[in-house]
Design a protein around this motif. Structure first.
Motif, mmCIF file in Angstrom:
data_model
loop_
_atom_site.group_PDB
_atom_site.id
_atom_site.type_symbol
_atom_site.label_atom_id
_atom_site.label_comp_id
_atom_site.label_asym_id
_atom_site.label_seq_id
_atom_site.Cartn_x
_atom_site.Cartn_y
_atom_site.Cartn_z
ATOM 1 N N ARG A 56 0.845 -1.200 0.000
ATOM 2 C CA ARG A 56 0.000 0.000 0.000
ATOM 3 C C ARG A 56 0.878 1.248 0.000
ATOM 4 N N GLN A 57 1.584 1.466 -1.108
ATOM 5 C CA GLN A 57 2.475 2.612 -1.228
ATOM 6 C C GLN A 57 1.671 3.905 -1.160
ATOM 7 N N ALA A 58 2.124 4.841 -0.333
ATOM 8 C CA ALA A 58 1.385 6.074 -0.084
ATOM 9 C C ALA A 58 1.121 6.847 -1.368
ATOM 10 N N GLY A 59 -0.099 7.321 -1.509
ATOM 11 C CA GLY A 59 -0.483 8.169 -2.624
ATOM 12 C C GLY A 59 -0.837 7.433 -3.890
ATOM 13 N N THR A 60 -0.767 6.101 -3.872
ATOM 14 C CA THR A 60 -1.038 5.321 -5.084
ATOM 15 C C THR A 60 -2.430 4.704 -5.037
ATOM 16 N N GLU A 61 -2.797 4.109 -6.167
ATOM 17 C CA GLU A 61 -4.076 3.402 -6.260
ATOM 18 C C GLU A 61 -4.154 2.269 -5.249
ATOM 19 N N ALA A 62 -3.021 1.626 -4.960
ATOM 20 C CA ALA A 62 -3.015 0.519 -4.006
ATOM 21 C C ALA A 62 -3.352 0.997 -2.596
ATOM 22 N N TRP A 291 5.450 0.324 2.408
ATOM 23 C CA TRP A 291 6.279 0.493 1.219
ATOM 24 C C TRP A 291 5.819 -0.474 0.140
ATOM 25 N N TRP A 292 6.315 -0.276 -1.083
ATOM 26 C CA TRP A 292 5.829 -1.019 -2.233
ATOM 27 C C TRP A 292 6.275 -2.482 -2.247
ATOM 28 N N ASN A 293 7.304 -2.807 -1.487
ATOM 29 C CA ASN A 293 7.971 -4.102 -1.660
ATOM 30 C C ASN A 293 7.442 -5.204 -0.758
ATOM 31 N N ALA A 294 6.392 -4.940 0.020
ATOM 32 C CA ALA A 294 5.839 -5.957 0.915
ATOM 33 C C ALA A 294 4.409 -5.583 1.292
ATOM 34 N N PRO A 295 3.617 -6.573 1.697
ATOM 35 C CA PRO A 295 2.233 -6.268 2.103
ATOM 36 C C PRO A 295 2.115 -5.622 3.476
ATOM 37 N N GLY A 296 3.236 -5.383 4.155
ATOM 38 C CA GLY A 296 3.188 -4.609 5.390
ATOM 39 C C GLY A 296 2.402 -5.273 6.502
ATOM 40 N N ARG A 423 13.402 -8.894 16.682
ATOM 41 C CA ARG A 423 13.459 -9.338 15.282
ATOM 42 C C ARG A 423 12.809 -8.345 14.316
ATOM 43 N N TYR A 424 12.364 -7.215 14.840
ATOM 44 C CA TYR A 424 11.636 -6.266 13.993
ATOM 45 C C TYR A 424 12.478 -5.794 12.814
ATOM 46 N N PHE A 425 13.749 -5.488 13.046
ATOM 47 C CA PHE A 425 14.579 -4.942 11.967
ATOM 48 C C PHE A 425 15.195 -6.025 11.082
ATOM 49 N N ASP A 426 14.818 -7.289 11.317
ATOM 50 C CA ASP A 426 15.048 -8.315 10.310
ATOM 51 C C ASP A 426 14.038 -8.181 9.176
ATOM 52 N N LEU A 427 12.857 -7.662 9.497
ATOM 53 C CA LEU A 427 11.734 -7.631 8.557
ATOM 54 C C LEU A 427 11.416 -6.235 8.031
ATOM 55 N N HIS A 428 11.786 -5.217 8.763
ATOM 56 C CA HIS A 428 11.387 -3.828 8.525
ATOM 57 C C HIS A 428 11.721 -3.369 7.107
ATOM 58 N N HIS A 429 10.683 -2.995 6.345
ATOM 59 C CA HIS A 429 10.847 -2.432 5.003
ATOM 60 C C HIS A 429 11.472 -3.410 4.017
ATOM 61 N N THR A 430 11.281 -4.713 4.246
ATOM 62 C CA THR A 430 11.807 -5.721 3.320
ATOM 63 C C THR A 430 10.660 -6.525 2.720
ATOM 64 N N PRO A 431 10.933 -7.299 1.660
ATOM 65 C CA PRO A 431 9.905 -8.197 1.127
ATOM 66 C C PRO A 431 9.480 -9.283 2.109
ATOM 67 N N ASP A 432 10.249 -9.473 3.191
ATOM 68 C CA ASP A 432 9.907 -10.474 4.201
ATOM 69 C C ASP A 432 8.835 -10.010 5.182
ATOM 70 N N ASP A 433 8.338 -8.792 5.059
ATOM 71 C CA ASP A 433 7.295 -8.312 5.968
ATOM 72 C C ASP A 433 5.952 -8.874 5.523
ATOM 73 N N THR A 434 5.746 -10.155 5.817
ATOM 74 C CA THR A 434 4.593 -10.903 5.335
ATOM 75 C C THR A 434 3.853 -11.549 6.499
ATOM 76 N N LEU A 435 2.639 -12.005 6.225
ATOM 77 C CA LEU A 435 1.739 -12.494 7.265
ATOM 78 C C LEU A 435 2.332 -13.656 8.054
ATOM 79 N N ASP A 436 3.063 -14.534 7.384
ATOM 80 C CA ASP A 436 3.581 -15.722 8.061
ATOM 81 C C ASP A 436 4.557 -15.387 9.176
#
Length: 479
Positions: A56-62, A291-296, A423-436
């Motif tokens: 959900r990148q800010a300002g975009t359609e997503a 950010w654009w690279n993960a579902p946050g 472990r937050y900064f293992d995932l922060h702003h990466t593609p690994d920020d996923t539900l699992d």
């Protein structure tokens, strides 16, 4: 004597909770216990928004789809006064090409992503010598003009901590590194990702450039190309410097982000309406963009699920005295545009107390407020009620989450419920920020703690006084 003291303490904790309960509804203590064992609201939110909307990148359609989804979710669960409050923002997107290649003396590709606000190199890229700096401090010591025509590389040393405090040390490499390099003549900047994992996943995030008059704006007005290398690739680049024997490290950098101009973002709000509208509401916040690279999922879908779940759970005890207002802020990641817009639009509406969930989904371990000295009874009451969840009291002064600008602007009461950030900064702003990555047990502990705190606050009849100056907001670049 010891038994008497323990009995007295138990009464101090239990009596207010009993007073908050309604005769025909379960007690707050019981509802929080149920949330600890079986809450589904928070998981339902974060699972839904990551599955049905995604990044959900800010300002975009997503991001707009994310707001629409959140409005429907809140309405379906009975929140009142649900709205999407729009605001305008300048919108940056990452573009399609993100490449870094070492041309010599050790030719190979590196994994890179652009930083928010970065300029484009153009599709043909740029090739230049890379100059390494071990830290932002080392870069600051470089003479003016010493990087003319070169690419700056900035390293740092970030380690995992429970409270996330190393972010303040390593973060400037991203927040201000590119601007500092530009001031010294660099044509581009590459940084070691601000994170603690060792996957080939760059950690993205915004960087800041400065206007000619000295003021700042996120991603404006005179950016240069800037990107973050994954930690393994940054380590590889540093090994190259160690064995180059004075030979220049030549890099070809290709980044093609774009500026879309002015677009719309928005803040999603909803309420559990209280019995006494004259009492200022309890504001519970999160941010909906990613950010654009993960579902946050961690940052910050879980936070929105936690605060919404707390409001719904408190409602199970009966209509609260104060209104509970949920704020799902937009455009947090790119510079707190939603928080700023909300404060501007609602500054005349007094907030009773504010708190935010925006540090993942792992267990809460510490409670802080900015009214420990000015309202010791309320602080102690909350601390006592949280002890059963393994949450420690603290003398630290809360400064509130990034999206609570309105409370800081009003000089109001703030609470921080500190989550385990190991472990937050293992995932922060990466593609690994996923539900699992979310542990449902720890997520439910968050909901139980939040339910307890929000329930106490929403049924507090007296003014929640603060003492002394309000601490400044967290660093806006995230974030």
């Amino acid at each position: 004597m010891k038994k008497a003291l323990l009995a007295t303490a138990a009464l101090i904790i239990a009596a207010p909770l009993a007073a908050e309960a309604h005769s025909d509804a379960p007690s707050l203590q019981n509802v929080a216990s149920q949330a600890l064992e079986s809450d589904t609201y928070a998981w339902d939110f974060v699972e839904g928004v990551t599955t049905e909307v995604g990044p959900r990148q800010a300002g975009t359609e997503a991001e707009a789809r994310g707001r629409k989804w959140a409005v429907e979710w809140l309405n379906a669960r009975g929140f009142a006064n649900v709205a999407d409050e729009p605001f305008e923002m300048e919108t940056w997107i990452p573009g399609e090409i993100h490449r870094a290649e070492i041309i010599s003396p050790f030719p190979q590709p590196l994994v890179i992503q652009p930083l928010g606000g970065s300029a484009s190199t153009g599709p043909d890229g740029i090739t230049a010598e890379v100059v390494m700096f071990e830290s932002v401090v080392a870069l600051q010591a470089a003479p003016e003009g010493s990087l003319a025509g070169k690419i700056a590389y900035i390293s740092h040393s970030m380690t995992p901590t429970q409270d996330g405090s190393q972010y303040g040390f390593a973060g400037p490499a991203r927040w201000v590194g590119a601007e500092l390099a530009k001031q010294r003549g660099a044509i581009a900047t590459v940084i070691k990702s601000v994170g603690t994992d060792y996957h080939r996943n760059p950690h993205v995030g915004g960087t800041t450039f400065r206007r000619a008059d000295g003021s700042t704006d996120v991603g404006r007005p005179v950016p240069t190309p800037a990107g973050a290398l994954s930690l393994p690739d940054a380590a590889n680049l540093e090994r190259m410097f160690a064995r180059a024997n004075g030979r220049p490290i030549m890099m070809k950098l290709t980044l093609t982000p774009e500026n879309l101009g002015t677009t719309l973002s928005g803040n999603v709000v909803g309420e559990i309406v209280g019995r006494n509208p004259s009492l200022p509401p309890v504001l519970i916040a999160c941010h909906l963009d990613s950010w654009w690279n993960a579902p946050g999922a961690f940052d910050d879908g879980a936070g929105c699920g936690i605060v919404a779940a707390a409001a719904l759970n408190v409602q199970k005890t009966g209509q609260p005295l104060r209104t509970i207002r949920v704020l799902m802020a937009g455009a947090e990641e790119v510079g707190l545009f939603g928080s700023t817009a909300y404060s501007k639009a609602h500054i005349d509406e007094k907030i009773g107390v504010g708190l935010e969930s925006d540090f993942g989904a792992d267990r809460i371990w510490r409670f802080e407020s900015n009214f420990r000295e000015s309202n010791p009874a309320l602080h102690a009451r909350i601390a006592g009620a949280l002890a059963r969840f393994g949450v420690a009291n603290s003398t630290n002064v809360a400064n509130g989450g990034a999206d609570l600008n309105i409370v800081r602007d009003q000089g109001g009461a703030l609470i921080d419920l500190q989550q385990d950030g190991t472990r937050y900064f293992d995932l922060h702003h990466t593609p690994d920020d996923t539900l699992d990555k979310i542990d449902p047990v720890q997520l439910r502990q968050n909901v139980a703690v939040w339910t307890t705190v929000v329930g106490i606050l929403a049924n507090e009849n007296s003014s929640i006084q603060t003492g002394g100056p309000i601490p400044s907001a967290p660093a806006i670049m995230d974030k």
